[in-house]
Scaffold this motif. Structure first.
Motif, PDB file in Angstrom:
ATOM      1  N   UNK A   1     -41.549 -39.108 -67.296  1.00  0.00           N
ATOM      2  CA  UNK A   1     -42.600 -39.088 -66.284  1.00  0.00           C
ATOM      3  C   UNK A   1     -41.957 -39.201 -64.914  1.00  0.00           C
ATOM      4  N   UNK A   2     -42.649 -38.718 -63.889  1.00  0.00           N
ATOM      5  CA  UNK A   2     -42.119 -38.801 -62.534  1.00  0.00           C
ATOM      6  C   UNK A   2     -43.270 -38.869 -61.543  1.00  0.00           C
ATOM      7  N   UNK A   3     -43.172 -39.798 -60.585  1.00  0.00           N
ATOM      8  CA  UNK A   3     -44.169 -39.956 -59.523  1.00  0.00           C
ATOM      9  C   UNK A   3     -43.470 -39.732 -58.192  1.00  0.00           C
ATOM     10  N   UNK A   4     -44.012 -38.847 -57.352  1.00  0.00           N
ATOM     11  CA  UNK A   4     -43.398 -38.499 -56.074  1.00  0.00           C
ATOM     12  C   UNK A   4     -44.338 -38.848 -54.931  1.00  0.00           C
ATOM     13  N   UNK A   5     -43.773 -39.213 -53.774  1.00  0.00           N
ATOM     14  CA  UNK A   5     -44.579 -39.452 -52.581  1.00  0.00           C
ATOM     15  C   UNK A   5     -43.722 -39.243 -51.340  1.00  0.00           C
ATOM     16  N   UNK A   6     -44.392 -39.011 -50.199  1.00  0.00           N
ATOM     17  CA  UNK A   6     -43.655 -38.799 -48.949  1.00  0.00           C
ATOM     18  C   UNK A   6     -43.610 -40.100 -48.145  1.00  0.00           C
ATOM     19  N   UNK A   7     -43.067 -40.037 -46.934  1.00  0.00           N
ATOM     20  CA  UNK A   7     -42.834 -41.255 -46.162  1.00  0.00           C
ATOM     21  C   UNK A   7     -44.070 -41.732 -45.418  1.00  0.00           C
ATOM     22  N   UNK A   8     -45.242 -41.102 -45.635  1.00  0.00           N
ATOM     23  CA  UNK A   8     -46.480 -41.591 -45.021  1.00  0.00           C
ATOM     24  C   UNK A   8     -47.168 -42.629 -45.896  1.00  0.00           C
ATOM     25  N   UNK A   9     -46.598 -42.879 -47.089  1.00  0.00           N
ATOM     26  CA  UNK A   9     -47.225 -43.776 -48.053  1.00  0.00           C
ATOM     27  C   UNK A   9     -46.240 -44.854 -48.488  1.00  0.00           C
ATOM     28  N   UNK A  10     -46.742 -46.070 -48.618  1.00  0.00           N
ATOM     29  CA  UNK A  10     -45.967 -47.170 -49.182  1.00  0.00           C
ATOM     30  C   UNK A  10     -46.395 -47.359 -50.627  1.00  0.00           C
ATOM     31  N   UNK A  11     -45.429 -47.361 -51.556  1.00  0.00           N
ATOM     32  CA  UNK A  11     -45.742 -47.401 -52.980  1.00  0.00           C
ATOM     33  C   UNK A  11     -45.026 -48.579 -53.627  1.00  0.00           C
ATOM     34  N   UNK A  12     -45.752 -49.275 -54.501  1.00  0.00           N
ATOM     35  CA  UNK A  12     -45.190 -50.361 -55.290  1.00  0.00           C
ATOM     36  C   UNK A  12     -45.486 -50.101 -56.761  1.00  0.00           C
TER      37      UNK A  12
ATOM     38  N   UNK B   1     -47.894 -46.994 -63.523  1.00  0.00           N
ATOM     39  CA  UNK B   1     -48.998 -47.680 -62.857  1.00  0.00           C
ATOM     40  C   UNK B   1     -48.492 -48.196 -61.515  1.00  0.00           C
ATOM     41  N   UNK B   2     -49.160 -47.843 -60.435  1.00  0.00           N
ATOM     42  CA  UNK B   2     -48.672 -48.192 -59.110  1.00  0.00           C
ATOM     43  C   UNK B   2     -49.838 -48.517 -58.176  1.00  0.00           C
ATOM     44  N   UNK B   3     -49.519 -49.249 -57.132  1.00  0.00           N
ATOM     45  CA  UNK B   3     -50.476 -49.394 -56.044  1.00  0.00           C
ATOM     46  C   UNK B   3     -49.832 -48.802 -54.802  1.00  0.00           C
ATOM     47  N   UNK B   4     -50.636 -48.251 -53.934  1.00  0.00           N
ATOM     48  CA  UNK B   4     -50.114 -47.556 -52.764  1.00  0.00           C
ATOM     49  C   UNK B   4     -51.032 -47.755 -51.576  1.00  0.00           C
ATOM     50  N   UNK B   5     -50.433 -47.640 -50.407  1.00  0.00           N
ATOM     51  CA  UNK B   5     -51.199 -47.807 -49.169  1.00  0.00           C
ATOM     52  C   UNK B   5     -50.639 -46.868 -48.118  1.00  0.00           C
ATOM     53  N   UNK B   6     -51.527 -46.177 -47.450  1.00  0.00           N
ATOM     54  CA  UNK B   6     -51.104 -45.308 -46.363  1.00  0.00           C
ATOM     55  C   UNK B   6     -50.600 -46.170 -45.212  1.00  0.00           C
TER      56      UNK B   6
ATOM     57  N   UNK C   1     -55.036 -51.414 -50.117  1.00  0.00           N
ATOM     58  CA  UNK C   1     -54.279 -50.921 -51.252  1.00  0.00           C
ATOM     59  C   UNK C   1     -55.205 -50.152 -52.195  1.00  0.00           C
ATOM     60  N   UNK C   2     -54.683 -49.075 -52.767  1.00  0.00           N
ATOM     61  CA  UNK C   2     -55.391 -48.352 -53.827  1.00  0.00           C
ATOM     62  C   UNK C   2     -54.465 -48.278 -55.032  1.00  0.00           C
ATOM     63  N   UNK C   3     -55.060 -48.082 -56.172  1.00  0.00           N
ATOM     64  CA  UNK C   3     -54.287 -48.049 -57.414  1.00  0.00           C
ATOM     65  C   UNK C   3     -54.278 -46.638 -57.977  1.00  0.00           C
ATOM     66  N   UNK C   4     -53.103 -46.220 -58.434  1.00  0.00           N
ATOM     67  CA  UNK C   4     -52.994 -44.928 -59.115  1.00  0.00           C
ATOM     68  C   UNK C   4     -52.230 -45.116 -60.413  1.00  0.00           C
ATOM     69  N   UNK C   5     -52.752 -44.529 -61.491  1.00  0.00           N
ATOM     70  CA  UNK C   5     -52.104 -44.606 -62.796  1.00  0.00           C
ATOM     71  C   UNK C   5     -51.975 -43.207 -63.376  1.00  0.00           C
ATOM     72  N   UNK C   6     -50.745 -42.807 -63.670  1.00  0.00           N
ATOM     73  CA  UNK C   6     -50.492 -41.542 -64.359  1.00  0.00           C
ATOM     74  C   UNK C   6     -50.249 -41.799 -65.838  1.00  0.00           C
ATOM     75  N   UNK C   7     -50.903 -41.018 -66.700  1.00  0.00           N
ATOM     76  CA  UNK C   7     -50.887 -41.284 -68.146  1.00  0.00           C
ATOM     77  C   UNK C   7     -50.388 -40.060 -68.897  1.00  0.00           C
TER      78      UNK C   7
ATOM     79  N   UNK D   1     -59.797 -49.684 -55.293  1.00  0.00           N
ATOM     80  CA  UNK D   1     -60.136 -48.302 -55.650  1.00  0.00           C
ATOM     81  C   UNK D   1     -59.051 -47.759 -56.575  1.00  0.00           C
ATOM     82  N   UNK D   2     -59.465 -47.154 -57.687  1.00  0.00           N
ATOM     83  CA  UNK D   2     -58.499 -46.834 -58.752  1.00  0.00           C
ATOM     84  C   UNK D   2     -58.706 -45.394 -59.207  1.00  0.00           C
ATOM     85  N   UNK D   3     -57.630 -44.617 -59.139  1.00  0.00           N
ATOM     86  CA  UNK D   3     -57.624 -43.244 -59.651  1.00  0.00           C
ATOM     87  C   UNK D   3     -56.641 -43.180 -60.808  1.00  0.00           C
ATOM     88  N   UNK D   4     -57.066 -42.622 -61.918  1.00  0.00           N
ATOM     89  CA  UNK D   4     -56.243 -42.537 -63.116  1.00  0.00           C
ATOM     90  C   UNK D   4     -56.328 -41.118 -63.659  1.00  0.00           C
TER      91      UNK D   4
END
Length: 344
Positions: free
Chosen positions: A30-41, A51-56, A62-68, A94-97
């Motif tokens: 699996x791989x999760x990518x993001x640019x420098x406009x977002x902070x990801x944990x 499973x990650x949380x991220x904030x612009x 903070x919002x939550x994103x989960x890739x399955x 807020x959670x997107x999965x």
């Protein structure tokens, strides 16, 4: 694909940051990518989820994103979905999965193959209930996966997007679109296999490209041409059922017949090409093969009998030879002469 190759693709796509779950052999990853406009944990990762949380940057939420990527192995499903139902508790963020869950939700999300059992385990439905996630529905084709099972085409909706109520309240217009499946042609396979790698020497790059191109073309050929044979068998089976009652199905019968004819023509062309390739590869190198091919052509071209000027058939080989000689000798005289088979 190894992590360094994934990172290379990520950088070429313009994403500065990423997180990888390394595949086990050739499976998973699996791989999760993001640019420098977002902070990801990253909160948690395994071979099945990131499973990650991220904030612009500049925002305060903070919002939550989960890739399955759900397991496709039947013997793992009970353990995997029990864990999912336990881990995926309701979230205040807020959670997107989303991802490939390898499970369909409703019976209508499967077509073809064996009948859906009314008492089948409803893993995905149980997980949605325990996590309070909602299906985002979709636009586009109804199914995201298709394949052949025991000679029949099976289609299922295995990929989907989910969200909780908090996400829906903030972004009510979130939509999921199923893209149209596009058949990859041979030229595209070669082009993608020939992508330049700058981290190796020229000779190593060339050898890697050749080997990658060969393996990708073999896989493409097996999928493309084997699938066509399955399609023909499947359509013939459907046609047989429809022809049990011609009246109301006449147009559908004609359409499927035309499609079968088209596939048969493609199959015939494929085998003609394969036969030609074999001749080119083996004809001169293999004396026996070349000799047999020559004998076959000679039998096909041999004149067994011929009609003389009186209209009578002549079958004796010596008489046939003499008639042919006389015909051409007469034809090349200045005055011309009678033609073979002329009854006048």
């Amino acid at each position: 694909m190894k992590d360094h190759r994934i990172d290379g693709v990520r950088r070429r796509m313009g994403f500065l940051n990423g997180f990888n779950v390394t595949p086990i052999g050739r499976a998973g990853g699996l791989s999760l990518w993001w640019d420098d406009t977002v902070e990801v944990e990253i909160l948690f990762s395994s071979k099945h989820i990131i499973d990650a949380r991220m904030m612009e940057k500049g925002a305060h939420r903070w919002v939550r994103f989960t890739g399955v990527y759900g397991t496709s192995y039947r013997y793992e499903k009970v353990k995997f979905w029990n864990w999912m139902s336990t881990y995926f508790s309701p979230s205040d963020m807020p959670w997107l999965c989303g991802g490939d869950f390898n499970e369909f939700l409703w019976d209508s999300e499967k077509a073809g193959g064996s009948q859906v059992l009314y008492n089948r385990p409803r893993y995905l439905e149980s997980c949605l209930n325990s996590s309070e996630l909602l299906d985002l529905d979709f636009n586009g084709p109804a199914f995201t996966w298709r394949g052949m099972r025991n000679g029949s085409l099976v289609e299922e909706r295995l990929d989907r997007g989910l969200c909780n109520r908090n996400w829906q309240d903030v972004w009510p217009n979130t939509t999921v679109t199923h893209g149209t499946a596009k058949e990859v042609d041979c030229k595209e396979v070669v082009r993608k296999s020939w992508v330049c790698r700058e981290d190796e020497g020229a000779q190593e790059r060339w050898l890697k490209k050749i080997n990658d191109c060969r393996s990708q073309l073999i896989r493409w050929s097996q999928n493309k041409f084997k699938m066509r044979s399955y399609q023909i068998d499947y359509l013939l089976e459907q046609l047989g059922e429809l022809q049990k009652n011609w009246g109301p199905h006449r147009e559908e019968i004609l359409e499927k017949s035309r499609l079968i004819d088209t596939l048969w023509a493609q199959e015939e062309s494929f085998w003609q090409q394969r036969s030609r390739v074999k001749w080119l590869r083996e004809g001169y190198a293999n004396t026996k093969f070349f000799h047999q091919t020559t004998l076959q052509r000679r039998r096909r071209n041999k004149v067994l009998k011929i009609r003389n000027s009186n209209g009578d058939w002549v079958e004796n080989p010596n008489q046939v030879r003499r008639l042919v000689d006389e015909h051409f000798m007469t034809s090349f005289r200045s005055g011309g002469g009678p033609k073979l088979g002329d009854n006048s």
